[in-house]
Design a protein around this motif. Structure first.
Motif, PDB file in Angstrom:
ATOM      1  N   ALA A   1       0.850  -1.185   0.000  1.00 44.98           N
ATOM      2  CA  ALA A   1       0.000   0.000   0.000  1.00 44.98           C
ATOM      3  C   ALA A   1       0.888   1.238   0.000  1.00 44.98           C
ATOM      4  O   ALA A   1       2.107   1.156   0.185  1.00 44.98           O
ATOM      5  CB  ALA A   1      -0.934  -0.001   1.203  1.00 44.98           C
ATOM      6  N   MET A   2       0.271   2.394  -0.191  1.00 43.49           N
ATOM      7  CA  MET A   2       1.022   3.636  -0.262  1.00 43.49           C
ATOM      8  C   MET A   2       0.128   4.787   0.181  1.00 43.49           C
ATOM      9  O   MET A   2      -1.079   4.792  -0.080  1.00 43.49           O
ATOM     10  CB  MET A   2       1.494   3.886  -1.693  1.00 43.49           C
ATOM     11  N   GLY A   3       0.715   5.739   0.872  1.00 42.06           N
ATOM     12  CA  GLY A   3      -0.010   6.932   1.265  1.00 42.06           C
ATOM     13  C   GLY A   3       0.120   8.017   0.213  1.00 42.06           C
ATOM     14  O   GLY A   3       1.192   8.225  -0.357  1.00 42.06           O
ATOM     15  N   LEU A   4      -0.975   8.704  -0.059  1.00 44.71           N
ATOM     16  CA  LEU A   4      -0.993   9.811  -1.014  1.00 44.71           C
ATOM     17  C   LEU A   4      -1.684  10.993  -0.350  1.00 44.71           C
ATOM     18  O   LEU A   4      -2.876  10.940  -0.052  1.00 44.71           O
ATOM     19  CB  LEU A   4      -1.732   9.402  -2.292  1.00 44.71           C
ATOM     20  N   TRP A   5      -0.929  12.062  -0.085  1.00 42.01           N
ATOM     21  CA  TRP A   5      -1.475  13.275   0.512  1.00 42.01           C
ATOM     22  C   TRP A   5      -1.795  14.266  -0.613  1.00 42.01           C
ATOM     23  O   TRP A   5      -0.928  14.586  -1.432  1.00 42.01           O
ATOM     24  CB  TRP A   5      -0.479  13.914   1.475  1.00 42.01           C
ATOM     25  N   ILE A   6      -3.021  14.790  -0.643  1.00 38.69           N
ATOM     26  CA  ILE A   6      -3.455  15.708  -1.700  1.00 38.69           C
ATOM     27  C   ILE A   6      -3.855  17.036  -1.069  1.00 38.69           C
ATOM     28  O   ILE A   6      -4.649  17.070  -0.117  1.00 38.69           O
ATOM     29  CB  ILE A   6      -4.634  15.122  -2.495  1.00 38.69           C
ATOM     30  N   LEU A   7      -3.309  18.131  -1.593  1.00 36.69           N
ATOM     31  CA  LEU A   7      -3.613  19.466  -1.072  1.00 36.69           C
ATOM     32  C   LEU A   7      -4.918  19.956  -1.701  1.00 36.69           C
ATOM     33  O   LEU A   7      -4.921  20.690  -2.687  1.00 36.69           O
ATOM     34  CB  LEU A   7      -2.464  20.429  -1.375  1.00 36.69           C
ATOM     35  N   LYS A   8      -6.038  19.552  -1.101  1.00 37.19           N
ATOM     36  CA  LYS A   8      -7.353  19.864  -1.652  1.00 37.19           C
ATOM     37  C   LYS A   8      -7.713  21.335  -1.505  1.00 37.19           C
ATOM     38  O   LYS A   8      -8.385  21.919  -2.352  1.00 37.19           O
ATOM     39  CB  LYS A   8      -8.420  19.008  -0.960  1.00 37.19           C
TER      40      LYS A   8
ATOM     41  N   LYS B   1      -5.548  12.714   3.031  1.00 39.81           N
ATOM     42  CA  LYS B   1      -4.738  11.525   2.800  1.00 39.81           C
ATOM     43  C   LYS B   1      -5.576  10.406   2.190  1.00 39.81           C
ATOM     44  O   LYS B   1      -6.669  10.108   2.658  1.00 39.81           O
ATOM     45  CB  LYS B   1      -4.110  11.037   4.106  1.00 39.81           C
ATOM     46  N   GLU B   2      -5.040   9.802   1.126  1.00 38.57           N
ATOM     47  CA  GLU B   2      -5.664   8.634   0.521  1.00 38.57           C
ATOM     48  C   GLU B   2      -4.709   7.451   0.650  1.00 38.57           C
ATOM     49  O   GLU B   2      -3.491   7.628   0.715  1.00 38.57           O
ATOM     50  CB  GLU B   2      -5.968   8.872  -0.969  1.00 38.57           C
ATOM     51  N   ILE B   3      -5.274   6.257   0.688  1.00 42.67           N
ATOM     52  CA  ILE B   3      -4.476   5.038   0.747  1.00 42.67           C
ATOM     53  C   ILE B   3      -4.675   4.274  -0.552  1.00 42.67           C
ATOM     54  O   ILE B   3      -5.807   3.998  -0.961  1.00 42.67           O
ATOM     55  CB  ILE B   3      -4.884   4.148   1.942  1.00 42.67           C
ATOM     56  N   ILE B   4      -3.597   3.960  -1.222  1.00 46.72           N
ATOM     57  CA  ILE B   4      -3.651   3.159  -2.443  1.00 46.72           C
ATOM     58  C   ILE B   4      -3.147   1.757  -2.118  1.00 46.72           C
ATOM     59  O   ILE B   4      -2.030   1.591  -1.624  1.00 46.72           O
ATOM     60  CB  ILE B   4      -2.809   3.779  -3.571  1.00 46.72           C
ATOM     61  N   VAL B   5      -3.995   0.773  -2.349  1.00 47.09           N
ATOM     62  CA  VAL B   5      -3.648  -0.622  -2.101  1.00 47.09           C
ATOM     63  C   VAL B   5      -3.610  -1.351  -3.436  1.00 47.09           C
ATOM     64  O   VAL B   5      -4.542  -1.262  -4.224  1.00 47.09           O
ATOM     65  CB  VAL B   5      -4.675  -1.293  -1.169  1.00 47.09           C
ATOM     66  N   PHE B   6      -2.528  -2.058  -3.698  1.00 46.21           N
ATOM     67  CA  PHE B   6      -2.430  -2.770  -4.965  1.00 46.21           C
ATOM     68  C   PHE B   6      -1.576  -4.016  -4.795  1.00 46.21           C
ATOM     69  O   PHE B   6      -0.656  -4.051  -3.985  1.00 46.21           O
ATOM     70  CB  PHE B   6      -1.843  -1.887  -6.070  1.00 46.21           C
ATOM     71  N   PRO B   7      -1.880  -5.080  -5.540  1.00 48.49           N
ATOM     72  CA  PRO B   7      -1.060  -6.285  -5.477  1.00 48.49           C
ATOM     73  C   PRO B   7       0.274  -6.050  -6.173  1.00 48.49           C
ATOM     74  O   PRO B   7       0.342  -5.423  -7.219  1.00 48.49           O
ATOM     75  CB  PRO B   7      -1.905  -7.327  -6.219  1.00 48.49           C
TER      76      PRO B   7
ATOM     77  N   ASN C   1     -13.198   1.556  -6.002  1.00 49.35           N
ATOM     78  CA  ASN C   1     -13.315   0.129  -5.704  1.00 49.35           C
ATOM     79  C   ASN C   1     -11.965  -0.560  -5.502  1.00 49.35           C
ATOM     80  O   ASN C   1     -11.898  -1.788  -5.405  1.00 49.35           O
ATOM     81  CB  ASN C   1     -14.105  -0.590  -6.811  1.00 49.35           C
ATOM     82  N   GLU C   2     -10.888   0.239  -5.433  1.00 46.93           N
ATOM     83  CA  GLU C   2      -9.541  -0.276  -5.172  1.00 46.93           C
ATOM     84  C   GLU C   2      -9.169  -1.404  -6.138  1.00 46.93           C
ATOM     85  O   GLU C   2      -8.634  -2.448  -5.738  1.00 46.93           O
ATOM     86  CB  GLU C   2      -9.425  -0.755  -3.718  1.00 46.93           C
ATOM     87  N   SER C   3      -9.462  -1.182  -7.410  1.00 49.95           N
ATOM     88  CA  SER C   3      -9.163  -2.197  -8.416  1.00 49.95           C
ATOM     89  C   SER C   3      -8.130  -1.676  -9.400  1.00 49.95           C
ATOM     90  O   SER C   3      -8.008  -0.466  -9.618  1.00 49.95           O
ATOM     91  CB  SER C   3     -10.436  -2.603  -9.164  1.00 49.95           C
ATOM     92  N   LEU C   4      -7.389  -2.596  -9.988  1.00 44.47           N
ATOM     93  CA  LEU C   4      -6.365  -2.279 -10.979  1.00 44.47           C
ATOM     94  C   LEU C   4      -6.749  -2.864 -12.324  1.00 44.47           C
ATOM     95  O   LEU C   4      -7.404  -3.896 -12.401  1.00 44.47           O
ATOM     96  CB  LEU C   4      -5.021  -2.874 -10.564  1.00 44.47           C
ATOM     97  N   ARG C   5      -6.340  -2.186 -13.367  1.00 43.10           N
ATOM     98  CA  ARG C   5      -6.450  -2.773 -14.700  1.00 43.10           C
ATOM     99  C   ARG C   5      -5.220  -2.374 -15.493  1.00 43.10           C
ATOM    100  O   ARG C   5      -4.596  -1.341 -15.237  1.00 43.10           O
ATOM    101  CB  ARG C   5      -7.731  -2.313 -15.411  1.00 43.10           C
TER     102      ARG C   5
END
Length: 396
Positions: free
Chosen positions: A294-301, A310-316, A359-363
């Protein structure tokens, strides 16, 4: 009595309500119809209407590959269309690279559909080169503008360039930073700005004693991100983000998020830990998440109030080669991820990874190159930047 064809629409409606909704490529063909249509599509009000109506918001990717035999660098583009698939890559431009032992290639930054192309190699001294100037290039119209050569000082060690835009003044600018190392004396810097439409570079005075960061240890050579009318660099923890305002041409700093944990990624990523995310400033980090894929992504909204989300990106891990980071946001509200390189399983086919935050999906999508250019895959294609097509003229 009205004609059988019915009443004509007022020209104001036709020119600024209907025509700006057409795709960029259609408008480019109209430029060949007559002088009046060519003039209309170059009119600043028309260009602004075309951009603001948002009828052309498909993400394009700009890629490059070099041919070491011919010392040529080729640029390609492709579009992520409404069906969320990739169009075949199209060749845009070929540039000659310097015949030096240390490979010096062009890199690119995009703003509103315009790309700034400049040689990038921090190990090469006196990087300004009259035979290989900085260029502004419109991938949609294929127009290219070479900026005037600016001679470096005799003690110049490195020269870097950064592309910016001010929405308040509608001005595109290139910031040039020269690091000067004299034989005797302290290291110092020279800053110049080129405003598109001008004829010369303009020197700007910067009092290094009056800025809130240490310029001597600042990575000006790193690629920057321009959002909210300002150019941003990551200074590195625990230091803040350095900002160059394109309007008043002053440096300032903004703090990092309180919960931000910075680290250097294991991938060869051109921007470092700072990225552009859908028009916002973004930071990537959080070493503790790596083991959990996973990885943290901070966005200056909220830029004015410095409100980070902060968003969390989860990927295999199987989905990418190495540890991936967000490269850009696309019109499908997905994040395009970049790893240490675009994977190659087929000599004429490459892949990109798209991540859906909802939906935390990858393509994965294939990048296909015409057979004519397949031989370049031996030197590896590089993803430079993303852009949306623009009809912005380089010369009015």
């Amino acid at each position: 009595m009205e004609s059988s064809d019915g009443p004509e629409l007022p020209s104001q409606v036709t020119c600024f309500e209907i025509l700006p909704r057409l795709p960029s490529k259609s408008l480019m063909r109209f430029r060949c119809v007559c002088k009046s249509w060519s003039s209309l599509t170059r009119n600043p009000s028309f260009v602004s209407a075309h951009q603001n109506l948002g009828c052309n918001k498909h993400t394009h990717l700009l890629l490059t590959a070099s041919d070491k035999t011919t010392k040529q660098q080729h640029f390609f583009s492709l579009q992520i269309n409404q069906q969320e698939s990739l169009t075949p890559a199209a060749h845009l431009l070929t540039l000659q690279t310097p015949p030096t032992e240390n490979e010096r290639l062009y890199t690119a930054q995009c703003m509103n559909g315009l790309a700034c192309l400049y040689l990038s190699n921090t190990s090469a001294p006196k990087q300004t080169d009259p035979n290989h100037p900085v260029r502004i290039f419109n991938p949609c119209t294929r127009e290219s503008l070479s900026l005037p050569h600016t001679s470096p000082a005799s003690c110049t060690a490195h020269v870097t360039h950064h592309f910016g835009y001010s929405p308040l003044t509608n001005e595109y600018k290139v910031l040039q930073v020269q690091k000067l190392i004299p034989a005797l004396g302290d290291v110092h810097f020279m800053f110049k700005v080129f405003k598109m439409g001008a004829s010369l570079w303009r020197h700007i005075e910067v009092d290094l004693n009056d800025i809130s960061f240490d310029p001597l240890n600042f990575p000006f050579h790193r690629r920057s991100v321009c959002v909210n009318g300002a150019i941003h660099w990551m200074h590195g923890t625990p230091n803040p983000i350095v900002v160059f305002d394109n309007e008043d041409e002053k440096f300032r700093v903004i703090p990092l998020p309180e919960d931000y944990t910075c680290f250097t990624h294991l991938v060869s990523y051109p921007v470092g830990n700072i990225v552009g995310v859908g028009g916002y400033l973004g930071l990537i980090g959080d070493r503790s998440m790596m083991k959990n894929e996973a990885m943290g992504l901070w966005i200056l909204k909220d830029y004015e109030n410095l409100n980070w989300v902060k968003e969390i990106i989860v990927f295999p891990r199987w989905a990418v080669s190495g540890y991936a980071v967000p490269f850009c946001s696309i019109h499908t509200d997905e994040r395009l991820l970049q790893s240490s390189g675009l994977s190659r399983q087929n000599p004429a086919c490459m892949k990109v990874i798209l991540y859906n935050m909802k939906n935390e999906s990858l393509r994965r999508s294939d990048i296909v190159f015409p057979d004519k250019w397949a031989y370049l895959t031996r030197t590896r294609f590089k993803l430079l930047t993303s852009y949306e097509e623009s009809i912005e003229p380089l010369i009015r």
